[in-house]
Design a protein around this motif. Sequence first.
Motif, short mmCIF file in Angstrom:
data_model
loop_
_atom_site.label_atom_id
_atom_site.label_comp_id
_atom_site.label_asym_id
_atom_site.label_seq_id
_atom_site.Cartn_x
_atom_site.Cartn_y
_atom_site.Cartn_z
N LEU A 119 16.60 8.92 64.01
CA LEU A 119 17.95 9.25 63.52
C LEU A 119 17.99 9.19 61.99
CD1 LEU A 119 20.53 7.57 65.93
CD2 LEU A 119 19.96 9.97 65.68
N MET A 164 16.61 12.32 60.82
CA MET A 164 17.61 13.38 61.02
C MET A 164 18.62 13.34 59.86
SD MET A 164 21.01 13.82 62.00
CE MET A 164 21.52 12.34 62.85
N LEU A 191 22.72 13.67 55.03
CA LEU A 191 24.00 13.01 55.31
C LEU A 191 24.33 12.03 54.19
CD1 LEU A 191 23.95 12.12 59.12
CD2 LEU A 191 24.77 14.17 58.00
N ARG A 193 28.32 8.15 55.73
CA ARG A 193 28.23 8.74 57.06
C ARG A 193 27.02 8.16 57.81
NH1 ARG A 193 28.89 15.06 56.72
NH2 ARG A 193 30.16 14.56 54.90
N ARG A 236 28.09 4.74 59.02
CA ARG A 236 29.02 4.80 60.15
C ARG A 236 28.34 5.27 61.44
NH1 ARG A 236 32.65 8.65 61.99
NH2 ARG A 236 31.91 10.15 60.46
N ALA A 237 27.51 6.30 61.30
CA ALA A 237 26.96 6.92 62.51
C ALA A 237 25.63 6.33 62.96
CB ALA A 237 26.79 8.42 62.29
N ILE A 238 24.88 5.74 62.04
CA ILE A 238 23.54 5.29 62.42
C ILE A 238 23.37 3.77 62.26
CG2 ILE A 238 21.06 5.54 61.94
CD1 ILE A 238 21.76 8.41 60.96
N PRO A 241 26.24 1.39 64.35
CA PRO A 241 26.03 1.27 65.81
C PRO A 241 24.77 0.48 66.16
CG PRO A 241 26.63 3.51 65.24
CD PRO A 241 26.40 2.79 63.94
N THR A 266 32.98 3.38 64.31
CA THR A 266 31.92 4.21 64.87
C THR A 266 32.38 5.16 65.96
OG1 THR A 266 31.36 2.63 66.57
CG2 THR A 266 30.27 2.34 64.48
N GLU A 273 32.75 4.16 68.78
CA GLU A 273 32.09 3.62 69.96
C GLU A 273 33.11 2.81 70.76
OE1 GLU A 273 27.95 1.20 70.65
OE2 GLU A 273 28.79 1.45 68.68
#
Lengths: 253, 199
Positions: free
Chosen positions: A146, A149, A155, A159, A162-164, A167, A247, A249
């Motif tokens: 990730l 990615m 990114l 971001r 928050r996204a990787i 979590p 997140t 989530e």
Amino acid sequence: MKPVWVQRAAAVLFWLAVWQCAAMAVGQEVFLVSPVAALRALVQLLPTADFWGRVWFSSGRILLGFGLGAGCSVLLAAASAKIRWVDILLSPLMQLVKATPVASFIILALVWVRGRSLSILISFLMVLPVLYGAVRTGIQSTDPQLLEMARVFRLPRMRRLRAIWLPAVLPAFHQGCSVALGICWKSGVAAEVIGLPDGSIGDALYRAKITLSTGDLFAWTFVIICVSALFEKLFLWILDRAVKRVTGEEAAR
Amino acid sequence: MSIQIEELCKRYGDKVLFEHLNLRVEKPAVLWAPSGWGKTTLLRILMGLEQPDGGRVTGVGRVGAVFQENRLCRALNAVQNVALVTPDGKGDPEAIRRDFGLLGMQGAALALPTARLSGGQKRRTALLRALWAEADTLLLDEPFTGLDPAAMQQAAALLRQRCAGRSALLATHDRAAIQALGWPVLVLAGQNGPESGGK
């Protein structure tokens, strides 16, 4: 099969009965107070201003220590994940703090700080290695694919966080907080029992001991357990809400 | 923007993947090579994730990619995963949903965390994410893996439509996909570059 809460209530009732029987067998409240007498002592304590003042005094300081420990551990774990020499430098220090008996810290800390601030320092020191390790584990568990990615798609930092990162880190942080909150209450009150700051729960425990008020001792112990559990539930609930918000989530578990 | 690959070399220890590879990609093309040739490595070099042992690559710019793995954020749903790579991070959820519809994916599946999607749904999400990225170049590594023939046709149609006007390199073994795309095929069978321009 009975619902879980019924089973739990039955287990609690069983142990209360065992306690009552043991107290009756011993027959001396100084050595082992009965649950009824402990409850009576608690009921007498509850309406007093002194009781709430002590709860406020100790909670404020212990939670301040927890907050400082949590903040520092996140920053230090992030730094050690990013910079290798920080990791090398901090690793023995954290091991040392984790392995040192809390009593040694308390006595040593009494030389450095006033009794009133002792529980802040002790909870801070007890929380730091636990949460440092938890956050470090969370960071290490971040999926490298990730991260690649995120690099390819360029990114932005926030971001990625928050996204990787979040979590990956928050479940470990959540678990670490659950452990650390219990530890910081135990060690914070222990520090107060030795440092004896006026108006603290630890001071009340010590007074109960020297006046042989075993009922008060049990009542205060019960209060510590309840307040500790209450703050743990409250904090983890807030953390869950924050995780969900940050997140997207459902829960950081 | 066109991808220019000049004298590119890559080896792992004694194993030479490719040597003095020269390639120019001006419009969408399929990259075909036998297994183990190093297609994924070549794409990773173009993505900037690996360094070549020699030669150089120019003209790649910003990349939108489908990796060999889906690489989705498990906690986010399909729409959020796609929106993540848009310039403002929010994208246009309605338009993203419409695009998912073009790939045959709609309804409740779009609201589920991607961890709970099927392999094909995850692959379609990864593909759409690449198409929604602000990218000069698309690098797609076996993007149709796990898609049934109908879904593959839908994905190929969307790719044809969205890749027009920018450079794209799509690595695949799937002959049906190559046919559906109708893009020129760069056959990389030797170690020194394309052996032929079509297949």
